[in-house]
Every structure is written in structure tokens, then in C-alpha cells.
Design a protein around this motif. Structure first.
Motif, PDB file in Angstrom:
ATOM      1  N   ASN A  38     -38.712  -9.347 -24.646  1.00  0.00           N
ATOM      2  CA  ASN A  38     -37.288  -9.030 -24.756  1.00  0.00           C
ATOM      3  C   ASN A  38     -36.920  -7.821 -23.895  1.00  0.00           C
ATOM      4  N   LYS A  39     -37.825  -6.867 -23.798  1.00  0.00           N
ATOM      5  CA  LYS A  39     -37.579  -5.687 -22.965  1.00  0.00           C
ATOM      6  C   LYS A  39     -37.485  -6.067 -21.489  1.00  0.00           C
ATOM      7  N   VAL A  40     -38.361  -6.942 -21.042  1.00  0.00           N
ATOM      8  CA  VAL A  40     -38.345  -7.384 -19.644  1.00  0.00           C
ATOM      9  C   VAL A  40     -37.068  -8.173 -19.354  1.00  0.00           C
ATOM     10  N   LYS A  41     -36.666  -9.019 -20.309  1.00  0.00           N
ATOM     11  CA  LYS A  41     -35.439  -9.798 -20.115  1.00  0.00           C
ATOM     12  C   LYS A  41     -34.219  -8.888 -20.047  1.00  0.00           C
ATOM     13  N   GLU A  42     -34.207  -7.870 -20.896  1.00  0.00           N
ATOM     14  CA  GLU A  42     -33.090  -6.919 -20.860  1.00  0.00           C
ATOM     15  C   GLU A  42     -32.953  -6.292 -19.482  1.00  0.00           C
ATOM     16  N   ASP A  43     -34.067  -5.805 -18.937  1.00  0.00           N
ATOM     17  CA  ASP A  43     -34.031  -5.162 -17.624  1.00  0.00           C
ATOM     18  C   ASP A  43     -33.730  -6.168 -16.518  1.00  0.00           C
ATOM     19  N   LEU A  44     -34.297  -7.368 -16.632  1.00  0.00           N
ATOM     20  CA  LEU A  44     -34.084  -8.385 -15.607  1.00  0.00           C
ATOM     21  C   LEU A  44     -32.606  -8.750 -15.492  1.00  0.00           C
ATOM     22  N   TYR A  45     -31.980  -9.059 -16.617  1.00  0.00           N
ATOM     23  CA  TYR A  45     -30.571  -9.470 -16.588  1.00  0.00           C
ATOM     24  C   TYR A  45     -29.654  -8.304 -16.200  1.00  0.00           C
ATOM     25  N   THR A  46     -29.949  -7.110 -16.697  1.00  0.00           N
ATOM     26  CA  THR A  46     -29.103  -5.958 -16.386  1.00  0.00           C
ATOM     27  C   THR A  46     -29.151  -5.622 -14.905  1.00  0.00           C
ATOM     28  N   GLU A  47     -30.356  -5.583 -14.346  1.00  0.00           N
ATOM     29  CA  GLU A  47     -30.509  -5.262 -12.927  1.00  0.00           C
ATOM     30  C   GLU A  47     -29.918  -6.354 -12.044  1.00  0.00           C
ATOM     31  N   LEU A  48     -30.128  -7.615 -12.440  1.00  0.00           N
ATOM     32  CA  LEU A  48     -29.587  -8.720 -11.654  1.00  0.00           C
ATOM     33  C   LEU A  48     -28.064  -8.688 -11.655  1.00  0.00           C
ATOM     34  N   SER A  49     -27.467  -8.339 -12.793  1.00  0.00           N
ATOM     35  CA  SER A  49     -26.010  -8.241 -12.882  1.00  0.00           C
ATOM     36  C   SER A  49     -25.481  -7.144 -11.957  1.00  0.00           C
ATOM     37  N   VAL A  50     -26.149  -5.991 -11.961  1.00  0.00           N
ATOM     38  CA  VAL A  50     -25.712  -4.876 -11.110  1.00  0.00           C
ATOM     39  C   VAL A  50     -25.800  -5.260  -9.634  1.00  0.00           C
ATOM     40  N   LEU A  51     -26.885  -5.912  -9.251  1.00  0.00           N
ATOM     41  CA  LEU A  51     -27.070  -6.287  -7.849  1.00  0.00           C
ATOM     42  C   LEU A  51     -26.060  -7.341  -7.403  1.00  0.00           C
ATOM     43  N   LEU A  52     -25.817  -8.344  -8.252  1.00  0.00           N
ATOM     44  CA  LEU A  52     -24.845  -9.387  -7.898  1.00  0.00           C
ATOM     45  C   LEU A  52     -23.436  -8.802  -7.795  1.00  0.00           C
ATOM     46  N   LYS A  53     -23.121  -7.903  -8.716  1.00  0.00           N
ATOM     47  CA  LYS A  53     -21.795  -7.278  -8.702  1.00  0.00           C
ATOM     48  C   LYS A  53     -21.622  -6.403  -7.460  1.00  0.00           C
TER      49      LYS A  53
END
Length: 377
Positions: A38-53
Motif C-alpha cells: 500500500n505504501k508503494v502504491k501511494e507513492d506510485l500514484y501520487t508521483e505519477l499524478s504530479v508528473l502527468l499534471k
């Protein structure tokens, strides 16, 4: 307009001009027993969102995230996802192949790709796992100190039974004193610990080591989760945690225009707690028979009156996303308050139990001593 989850066509993410990466990705994500915790998923989705934005393409974003990981297992899994994107697959299909991502995540990502809101969906998924991890930390924080006290108490009692009681037993045997019933019981318990203590220790270690296997057994999980829900104080705390996760998931899916029945199905697959899964199965059946969501929730005791009343208001005002988001905030606050209260209540309760156990052992040992001193006097 609702989306038909069964007929969403596979669509590759839009390609944008790459830009420079961000420095905060240069951090190590700590993993435990799974490649995507769950910790890895949290970081994965958060970082991916920032980069896409920020305008970075999905391909380049995944490459940056993969380079920030140091664990080989995670890097290999992210490389597989990256290769699938390069070969023309969508992100949702690439995640589905990993088998560590739920249908909830798969359909959420797919809807984001279909509607062009992938950065918003990944941000919402990151927030979901952030709150889930926070609730897990609250649970661990609330139980850590009581568990340490309880473990220490068990060791003290075992030490007294294993080494202190036999010393008194030798004295009583030499003097030929008739022992009270409570003393006989404590001595019998001491002999049992001396004879089978190591076997009990090995059995406990074996049970802890085989816990992952037990968790795969449906009947064991059903029994364990139902038992936890009935425990005083702890049951209400755990219930609030899962209701918080449920309301947040429904809010996220409602924002993505997922139909109610599909939302219930996805949440049921994602939240691994038998009482809630069983309740959602019942809710799903009632909705399919034509009942509203509030009526369906009201037929199961797991959902409280506050939630049912607010859901009914949401149906009448068409504010489902807003209402479930508010419910999630309320349950999240309740979890934080109960975690502090649980720790405060359990600490003196365990200390009281320890005092009673040690007191019983001491009384059982000193009663024959008083009798012996009176005879000798």
C-alpha cells in the motif's frame, strides 16, 4: 452519464512533449512482503499524478519513477509496466497483468484514460492509499504500547511459574505442609509450564509463521474478522477504519461516474474485510432488485444510522460524491480519536490484569508460609 465498465475500449494514453523530471523522485520507497504494498502504491500514484499534471508523458513518468526505486523486485515490475506501455498497451492493461492491482484500480485507471483525466484519477488513488496507510499507522500506534505491556506481563508470569514457584514448592515438600487449593492449582500450572512450555513456544512461533497461509483460508478469515468486530473497543475502532475506506472508495468512483452497482462490486473486491464484503454482497442484491442505496444499506447493521440518513439526502439532492466525501472525513476523524482513546483505555486495563495475576501467584505462595510459621511458632 455513467460508464459501462464492460465495454470500455482499450486506449493508449495521450503522448505529450517530455519535460524535465522533478528531484523529489530521488527517494527510496521501502517495501515489505509484497512488490506493490500500500505504501508503494501511494507513492506510485501520487508521483505519477504530479508528473502527468506537469506535462510529462506517461512513458517518461514511469521511467523516472522506476529509476527512483532501489529494490530489484520493484524495478523489474515497473520495467514490465514500462515495456507494456512502449508496446502500445494502456496503463490499465499493463497494471492488470501484474496481478497485484485490484479491479478497483484497473477500472479507475481505465476510466481516467477514457475521459482524459488520468492525472486526477491517479491523484485520487494516491489519496486513497495515503489515508489507508495513515489508518494502518493509527491502528499500529494504538496497539503497540498495550501489546508491549501484555508481552512483558506474560514473560513475568511465565518466569514466576517456571522459576519462583518451584523454589517455594521445594520448601513446602520438605516441611510437609498441607497446601490450600489455590496453591495446588498454581503449582500444577507451574509444572505444566515446565513440562510443555517449550512446546507452547514452538506452537506460537509456528502459528505466527503460518499466518499468511491461514489468511488465504476463507473460513479462517471469516472467523477472525467476525471475532475482531465483536471485541470491546477494538471492534468499533476497526469498523470505523473500514467504513472510512468504504466511503472514500465510493466517493472516488462516484467522481469517475461509475454506476452504483459497479462501485459496490469494485469496493467489495478491494477492501479485504469479511463483514464489510458480506454486507456489500447483500447491498448489491437489494440494489439489483430495485431498491435505493440508502434502503439497501439500512438492511445491514454494519452501516450506522448517520450514514444511511446522509446517503438518503445524497440520493434526493444528487450530491453523492460530496456526501460520501464528508462521511469519509467524519470517519477518518473518528478513527484518530478512537485510536488515542483505545491506547488510553487498554493501558490501565492490561496493568490491572498483570497486577491481579502476579498477586494471585504471590498469595498462593505465601498462604502456606503463614501456616508453616504458625505451626513452628
Amino acid at each position: 452519464m455513467a460508464f459501462n465498465l464492460d465495454n470500455i475500449e482499450k486506449q493508449a494514453p495521450a503522448i505529450k512533449e517530455p519535460s524535465t523530471g522533478t528531484s523529489f523522485l530521488k527517494k527510496e520507497i521501502v517495501l515489505f512482503d509484497r512488490t506493490f504494498s500500500n505504501k508503494v502504491k501511494e507513492d506510485l500514484y501520487t508521483e505519477l499524478s504530479v508528473l502527468l499534471k506537469a506535462g510529462i508523458t506517461l512513458k517518461d513518468g514511469l521511467e523516472l519513477i522506476q529509476s527512483s526505486h532501489k529494490k530489484k523486485q520493484t524495478k523489474a515490475a515497473l520495467q514490465e509496466i514500462y515495456n507494456a506501455i512502449i508496446s502500445g498497451e494502456s496503463l490499465s492493461e499493463a497494471l492488470k497483468k501484474q496481478k497485484q492491482f485490484t479491479d478497483y484500480e484497473y477500472y479507475s485507471i481505465k476510466i481516467g484514460e477514457e475521459t482524459g483525466t488520468l492525472f486526477q484519477v491517479t491523484e485520487q488513488l494516491g489519496n486513497f492509499y495515503a489515508r489507508k496507510n495513515e489508518q494502518h499507522r493509527n491502528l499500529v500506534s494504538a496497539l503497540t504500547y498495550p501489546v508491549i505491556i501484555l508481552s512483558t506481563a506474560v514473560l513475568v508470569v511465565v518466569f514466576m511459574l517456571r522459576y519462583v514457584v518451584p523454589m517455594f514448592q521445594d520448601i513446602f515438600r520438605q516441611q510437609g505442609v498441607e497446601l490450600p487449593a489455590i496453591t495446588k492449582f498454581i503449582i500444577s500450572l507451574s509444572e505444566f509450564v515446565g513440562s510443555y512450555g517449550w512446546l507452547m513456544l514452538v506452537a506460537i512461533i509456528a502459528m505466527m509463521a503460518s499466518k499468511p497461509l491461514f489468511n488465504k483460508n476463507k473460513r479462517y478469515k471469516q472467523f477472525k474478522d467476525t471475532l475482531i468486530l465483536k471485541l470491546p473497543f477494538i471492534g468499533n475502532f476497526v469498523k470505523a477504519i473500514y467504513l472510512s475506506q468504504f466511503t472514500q472508495a465510493v466517493s472516488l468512483l462516484t467522481a469517475s461516474k461509475v454506476p452504483v452497482v459497479n462501485s459496490i462490486q469494485l469496493v467489495k473486491q478491494m477492501i479485504d474485510f469479511y463483514p464489510l464484503q458480506h454486507a456489500l454482497e447483500t447491498v448489491e442484491q437489494h440494489i439489483l432488485r430495485g431498491q435505493s442505496l440508502s434502503q439497501s444499506l439500512g438492511q445491514h447493521e454494519l452501516f450506522d444510522d448517520k450514514m444511511i440518513a446522509l446517503v438518503k439526502v445524497a440520493e434526493e439532492t444528487n450530491q453523492t460524491e460530496f456526501i460520501f466525501d464528508r462521511l469519509n472525513m467524519q470517519y477518518n476523524t473518528q478513527v484518530q480519536q478512537q485510536s488515542k482513546m483505545l491506547s488510553t483505555i487498554m493501558e490501565p486495563f492490561i496493568i490491572l490484569i498483570v497486577g491481579v495475576l502476579v498477586g494471585v501467584i504471590l498469595i498462593a505462595m505465601y498462604l502456606p508460609m503463614f501456616k508453616l510459621s504458625s505451626v513452628m511458632g
